[in-house]
Design an enzyme around this catalytic site. Structure first.
Site, PDB file in Angstrom:
ATOM      1  N   ARG A 247      14.812 -25.842  -8.698  1.00 32.89           N
ATOM      2  CA  ARG A 247      14.940 -26.553  -9.983  1.00 32.89           C
ATOM      3  C   ARG A 247      13.537 -26.795 -10.512  1.00 32.89           C
ATOM      4  NH1 ARG A 247      15.276 -29.054 -14.277  1.00 32.89           N
ATOM      5  NH2 ARG A 247      17.087 -30.263 -14.992  1.00 32.89           N
ATOM      6  N   GLU A 255      22.583 -25.865 -20.968  1.00 30.47           N
ATOM      7  CA  GLU A 255      23.508 -25.184 -20.080  1.00 30.47           C
ATOM      8  C   GLU A 255      23.984 -23.890 -20.743  1.00 30.47           C
ATOM      9  OE1 GLU A 255      23.937 -26.316 -17.091  1.00 30.47           O
ATOM     10  OE2 GLU A 255      22.852 -28.190 -17.450  1.00 30.47           O
ATOM     11  N   ARG A 289      18.756 -28.759  -4.430  1.00 34.21           N
ATOM     12  CA  ARG A 289      17.782 -27.806  -4.971  1.00 34.21           C
ATOM     13  C   ARG A 289      16.364 -28.329  -4.750  1.00 34.21           C
ATOM     14  NH1 ARG A 289      20.395 -27.507 -10.913  1.00 34.21           N
ATOM     15  NH2 ARG A 289      20.142 -29.744 -10.568  1.00 34.21           N
TER      16      ARG A 289
END
Length: 391
Positions: A247, A255, A289
């Site tokens: 990330r 998104e 992440r």
């Protein structure tokens, strides 16, 4: 599969020793008086060169000889353990790197960095032996450095560790702020942490393939994937790699289902697709992440874009050539300046990030071309309120 086996046995495929003949250099080590690639360089003897076969000039001369003869130095076998076939691949990679390096290396340190980048996939002992053969300075590898030339002398506060990745495949880029990266387990930081059962599965899979028991080999491959590892073929050799979900720190991309979501992802693909990157990891988020800053500062090899769609294997594609990044600096800067992501103010207060977003807004770039672009955190909140799971 030889590269993976060597990770465990330290051996090589010496059955290929006669793949290419060696040659004996005829010129003395010297300094280059003319370095134009179109014609052979002229050398002047340099008595300050160390050893019988040393220095940048000797390396360049051997590269010219290799281009015309496909032969490698006879004496190199005294410094390395890999086969002649492997050595031919090394010189091919270094030659490609040298041709694309502008300006060409002039000092031993510059030449050593070029060689280290071009041969980042080989065993550490062979790399050190190759560099010693030319009396080149051996780069000071940190705990996680063998796959990248970029390693600052001091790391910013808060960084837990550094990842140097294999080329990031386009299919592994999920959106404009996240992707999956793979790190070679030959990297010193990774090699000490590979579980014994993973080593055993790799060896068993190799034996199953030798026995043509492909059902067992495929089952073992799936088990490796479940354990967070992947076998990747690069330049005809198999590499065991560790999987990391990344990330990008300080930014938030639309998104994929949002307006500008695909454009944001495509922008990141153009920046890091099929390139090696360096990741400064600050920690993990709630989804497991690794959160970090993404850098890329290798300047040696550039693959023409039309090559990237042919003869590649990586997560299903075959790499004949590797694209090393020519861009430099933190990639969040480029994504912010182009207006493809938002500053994630909740988690990052860096003033330069805010300035880069202001510049994109003022120029109406990317998603800011819309009068009132929807913020990704607001979109995710609305999705969760509607009981739709999102990251």
């Amino acid at each position: 599969m030889g590269n993976i086996l060597r990770c465990f046995t330290g051996g090589d495929n010496h059955g290929d020793d006669h793949y290419r003949p060696h040659y004996h250099p005829t010129s003395e080590p010297g300094i280059i008086l003319h370095s134009g690639w179109g014609s052979p360089p002229r050398f002047q003897p340099d008595h300050h060169q160390l050893g019988p076969h040393g220095g940048v000039a000797s390396l360049v001369q051997d590269l010219f000889n290799f281009e015309s003869t496909s032969m490698v130095p006879e004496a190199l076998r005294n410094n390395v353990t890999s086969s002649k076939k492997a050595q031919v691949k090394w010189y091919r990679n270094i030659l490609e790197a040298y041709k694309n390096c502008s300006p060409p290396p002039k000092t031993a340190a510059e030449a050593a960095r070029l060689v280290a980048a071009a041969l980042s996939r080989i065993q550490r002992a062979d790399l050190e032996g190759f560099l010693a053969f030319y009396n080149l300075l051996i780069p000071s590898f940190s705990s996680a450095s063998t796959s990248s030339d970029y390693q600052p002398s001091s790391l910013p506060e808060g960084i837990q560790f550094v990842l140097n990745t294999l080329p990031v495949h386009n299919k592994c880029i999920g959106d404009g702020d996240g992707f999956t990266a793979y790190v070679d387990t030959a990297d010193p930081r990774e090699s000490a942490n590979v579980p014994l059962e993973v080593h055993e599965m790799v060896i068993e899979r190799t034996q199953a393939r030798i026995d043509r028991d492909y059902q067992t080999a495929d089952a073992l491959l799936r088990s490796l994937n479940e354990a967070g590892y992947k076998i990747i073929t690069i330049l005809g050799e198999e590499i065991l790699a560790k999987k990391y979900r990344i990330r990008m720190r300080g930014i938030d991309a639309p998104e994929l289902k949002m307006a500008s979501g695909k454009e944001s992802r495509n922008a990141l693909v153009k920046l890091i697709g099929v390139k090696r990157v360096t990741i400064y990891v600050y920690g993990q988020d709630q989804f497991g992440r690794y959160v970090g800053d993404i850098y890329c500062d290798n300047v040696f090899i550039q693959v023409k874009h039309e090559l990237c769609s042919h003869n590649l294997w990586f997560y299903g594609f075959n790499y004949d050539v590797i694209n090393v990044c020519l861009d430099s600096g933190v990639f969040q800067e480029q994504m912010l300046k182009s207006g493809h992501v938002w500053l994630f103010k909740t988690y990052d207060k860096r003033p330069e990030f805010a300035q880069w977003e202001r510049e994109a807004r003022a120029a109406c770039r990317g998603l800011f071309a819309s009068e009132n672009p929807e913020k990704p955190w607001d979109w995710r909140r609305d999705q969760r309120n509607a009981n739709i799971p999102v990251y």
